[in-house]
Structures are given as C-alpha cells and as structure tokens.
Design a protein around this motif. Sequence first.
Motif, PDB file in Angstrom:
ATOM      1  N   GLN A 160       0.841  -1.195   0.000  1.00 37.37           N
ATOM      2  CA  GLN A 160       0.000   0.000   0.000  1.00 37.37           C
ATOM      3  C   GLN A 160       0.881   1.251   0.000  1.00 37.37           C
ATOM      4  O   GLN A 160       1.828   1.341   0.785  1.00 37.37           O
ATOM      5  N   ARG A 161       0.616   2.178  -0.920  1.00 28.99           N
ATOM      6  CA  ARG A 161       1.325   3.455  -1.066  1.00 28.99           C
ATOM      7  C   ARG A 161       2.773   3.329  -1.536  1.00 28.99           C
ATOM      8  O   ARG A 161       3.493   4.312  -1.624  1.00 28.99           O
ATOM      9  N   ASP A 183      -5.718  -4.543 -12.002  1.00 28.71           N
ATOM     10  CA  ASP A 183      -6.564  -3.380 -11.743  1.00 28.71           C
ATOM     11  C   ASP A 183      -6.391  -2.830 -10.331  1.00 28.71           C
ATOM     12  O   ASP A 183      -6.779  -1.692 -10.062  1.00 28.71           O
ATOM     13  N   THR A 184      -5.805  -3.605  -9.417  1.00 33.29           N
ATOM     14  CA  THR A 184      -5.619  -3.139  -8.044  1.00 33.29           C
ATOM     15  C   THR A 184      -4.534  -2.070  -7.938  1.00 33.29           C
ATOM     16  O   THR A 184      -4.467  -1.350  -6.949  1.00 33.29           O
ATOM     17  N   VAL A 185      -3.688  -1.968  -8.966  1.00 29.04           N
ATOM     18  CA  VAL A 185      -2.579  -1.015  -8.971  1.00 29.04           C
ATOM     19  C   VAL A 185      -3.034   0.281  -9.628  1.00 29.04           C
ATOM     20  O   VAL A 185      -3.704   0.279 -10.661  1.00 29.04           O
ATOM     21  N   GLN A 186      -2.668   1.406  -9.023  1.00 24.71           N
ATOM     22  CA  GLN A 186      -2.943   2.704  -9.634  1.00 24.71           C
ATOM     23  C   GLN A 186      -1.828   3.023 -10.624  1.00 24.71           C
ATOM     24  O   GLN A 186      -0.659   2.732 -10.356  1.00 24.71           O
ATOM     25  N   CYS A 187      -2.184   3.633 -11.749  1.00 25.04           N
ATOM     26  CA  CYS A 187      -1.212   3.910 -12.803  1.00 25.04           C
ATOM     27  C   CYS A 187      -1.365   5.336 -13.305  1.00 25.04           C
ATOM     28  O   CYS A 187      -2.487   5.821 -13.502  1.00 25.04           O
ATOM     29  N   ARG A 188      -0.228   5.992 -13.523  1.00 22.51           N
ATOM     30  CA  ARG A 188      -0.213   7.337 -14.109  1.00 22.51           C
ATOM     31  C   ARG A 188       0.815   7.357 -15.228  1.00 22.51           C
ATOM     32  O   ARG A 188       1.944   6.881 -15.068  1.00 22.51           O
ATOM     33  N   ALA A 218       6.783   7.509 -19.266  1.00 21.30           N
ATOM     34  CA  ALA A 218       7.035   6.673 -18.096  1.00 21.30           C
ATOM     35  C   ALA A 218       5.705   6.359 -17.443  1.00 21.30           C
ATOM     36  O   ALA A 218       4.745   7.125 -17.556  1.00 21.30           O
ATOM     37  N   LEU A 219       5.643   5.221 -16.761  1.00 21.74           N
ATOM     38  CA  LEU A 219       4.453   4.818 -16.021  1.00 21.74           C
ATOM     39  C   LEU A 219       4.797   4.789 -14.541  1.00 21.74           C
ATOM     40  O   LEU A 219       5.743   4.115 -14.133  1.00 21.74           O
ATOM     41  N   ASP A 220       4.034   5.519 -13.744  1.00 23.03           N
ATOM     42  CA  ASP A 220       4.187   5.499 -12.289  1.00 23.03           C
ATOM     43  C   ASP A 220       3.095   4.610 -11.718  1.00 23.03           C
ATOM     44  O   ASP A 220       1.910   4.797 -12.017  1.00 23.03           O
ATOM     45  N   PHE A 221       3.487   3.635 -10.896  1.00 28.51           N
ATOM     46  CA  PHE A 221       2.536   2.702 -10.294  1.00 28.51           C
ATOM     47  C   PHE A 221       2.537   2.871  -8.782  1.00 28.51           C
ATOM     48  O   PHE A 221       3.587   3.087  -8.177  1.00 28.51           O
ATOM     49  N   ALA A 222       1.343   2.729  -8.187  1.00 26.91           N
ATOM     50  CA  ALA A 222       1.193   2.754  -6.735  1.00 26.91           C
ATOM     51  C   ALA A 222       0.457   1.495  -6.303  1.00 26.91           C
ATOM     52  O   ALA A 222      -0.554   1.122  -6.908  1.00 26.91           O
ATOM     53  N   GLY A 223       0.976   0.840  -5.256  1.00 30.94           N
ATOM     54  CA  GLY A 223       0.391  -0.399  -4.765  1.00 30.94           C
ATOM     55  C   GLY A 223      -0.876  -0.172  -3.981  1.00 30.94           C
ATOM     56  O   GLY A 223      -1.290   0.958  -3.754  1.00 30.94           O
ATOM     57  N   PRO A 224      -1.528  -1.258  -3.625  1.00 32.48           N
ATOM     58  CA  PRO A 224      -1.011  -2.618  -3.583  1.00 32.48           C
ATOM     59  C   PRO A 224      -1.207  -3.361  -4.900  1.00 32.48           C
ATOM     60  O   PRO A 224      -2.129  -3.074  -5.653  1.00 32.48           O
ATOM     61  N   GLY A 225      -0.324  -4.307  -5.144  1.00 33.84           N
ATOM     62  CA  GLY A 225      -0.425  -5.145  -6.333  1.00 33.84           C
ATOM     63  C   GLY A 225       0.937  -5.498  -6.871  1.00 33.84           C
ATOM     64  O   GLY A 225       1.969  -5.098  -6.327  1.00 33.84           O
ATOM     65  N   THR A 226       0.933  -6.254  -7.963  1.00 32.61           N
ATOM     66  CA  THR A 226       2.160  -6.737  -8.585  1.00 32.61           C
ATOM     67  C   THR A 226       2.276  -6.209 -10.002  1.00 32.61           C
ATOM     68  O   THR A 226       1.331  -6.330 -10.783  1.00 32.61           O
ATOM     69  N   VAL A 227       3.405  -5.624 -10.329  1.00 33.11           N
ATOM     70  CA  VAL A 227       3.681  -5.139 -11.683  1.00 33.11           C
ATOM     71  C   VAL A 227       4.704  -6.090 -12.300  1.00 33.11           C
ATOM     72  O   VAL A 227       5.760  -6.333 -11.723  1.00 33.11           O
TER      73      VAL A 227
END
Length: 196
Positions: free
Chosen positions: A139-140, A155-160, A179-188
Amino acid sequence: MRVHTRHTPAFGVARVTLNPGEGVQAEAETLLASSFGVTSAQSRKGAPPVFTAPAEGGWVDLAPRDPGDVYPLELDGTTGWSVARGAVLARPATVRRDQHWPALQTLFGGDTGFLEHFSGAGPLVLTCAGPVEAFTLEQRELVTVTPGFLVAYPDTVQCRLRALDPAGPQSVRTGEGLALDFAGPGTVLVQARARR
C-alpha cells in the motif's frame, strides 16, 4: 486448460493441455506442434484461430515469433489485467479482451495505446522479450517503469502516464518518451529486455 513452459527464459515454448472439446486462441504462426486431432478454426474474420481438442483431449505447443520468455498469468475472475499490446501468446475462451476498458481510455484518451485489458478466469499466456520479474508493491509503495519493459499489471494497482521530457518526442502508441508510475497494492510484471 493447463500450461507448462519449457526452454525459458531465452526461447520459451508453452505447451497448452486441453480438455476434451476445449479450445485456445493463438496466432496460427505460433503453432509449433499439436497432438493428433486438434482442429483449427477462425471464430470471426481477422481474429486469430481457435485450436480445439478432439473428444479425447489434446495439446498444442506454441512458440513466440521472437526469442524470449513465455509466462502463464492466471486470471482469477475477479481482477482484470492491463497487458502490453502484442504480448498475448494464447488465451482460453474464458478470458476476454476488453476493447473499450475505461481506465485505458482515460490513460490514452481517444488514441490506441500500448496496452490492452483482459478479464475473466484462466491462464493468459504472455510472451516476453526476456525473463519476467515481479515488483510486489505494498500500500502506497511506488515504482516507475519504462513502457518498453512493462508486461502487465492488475486493476488493483494505480497507474499514471507521464512524459519523461515534456519538450521531447512522445507516443502513446509505442510508449516512446513516456514513463508509467505505479502505486500499490499489487504486482507489476516487467521483462528483463525491452520489447522491440
């Protein structure tokens, strides 16, 4: 449907074992071999063929066009995944491609981007330019990924999506300059070599 991989990570081959009458969709040129009696038919014009097992079941061996790894991603029926365009080697009928997924339309606007969305249940077999590595985010927790190395994220991961250099060239179709910024929780999931 069960998937067993071999010759990974450099020259991956996926053996897809099918139950009686079960089918798997894959591009015709990726078929390396199959058990006797497996048939091939197109479900609709322009779509990849579906390889279907006979009454006693069967298998198909699928090999990507380019060297690299094959990775079976098990979809659980509750969480969808965004996948790099062109990375799907095979999928069962129980996994669908969501052509107009709202989150990707928000990410790319009206353009066709470098990602596709899949949902449903079953193994989605992916082809990767190199071995697959997983970033498990709490998380975060944040991570930035270059689009050419991205394989998939849930889908659980936030993406920008953002520009590396606002003044430089950028393309939502290829990921160039982005670039892609990801925020958890989840697996990339990423690959150890950039996709060409």
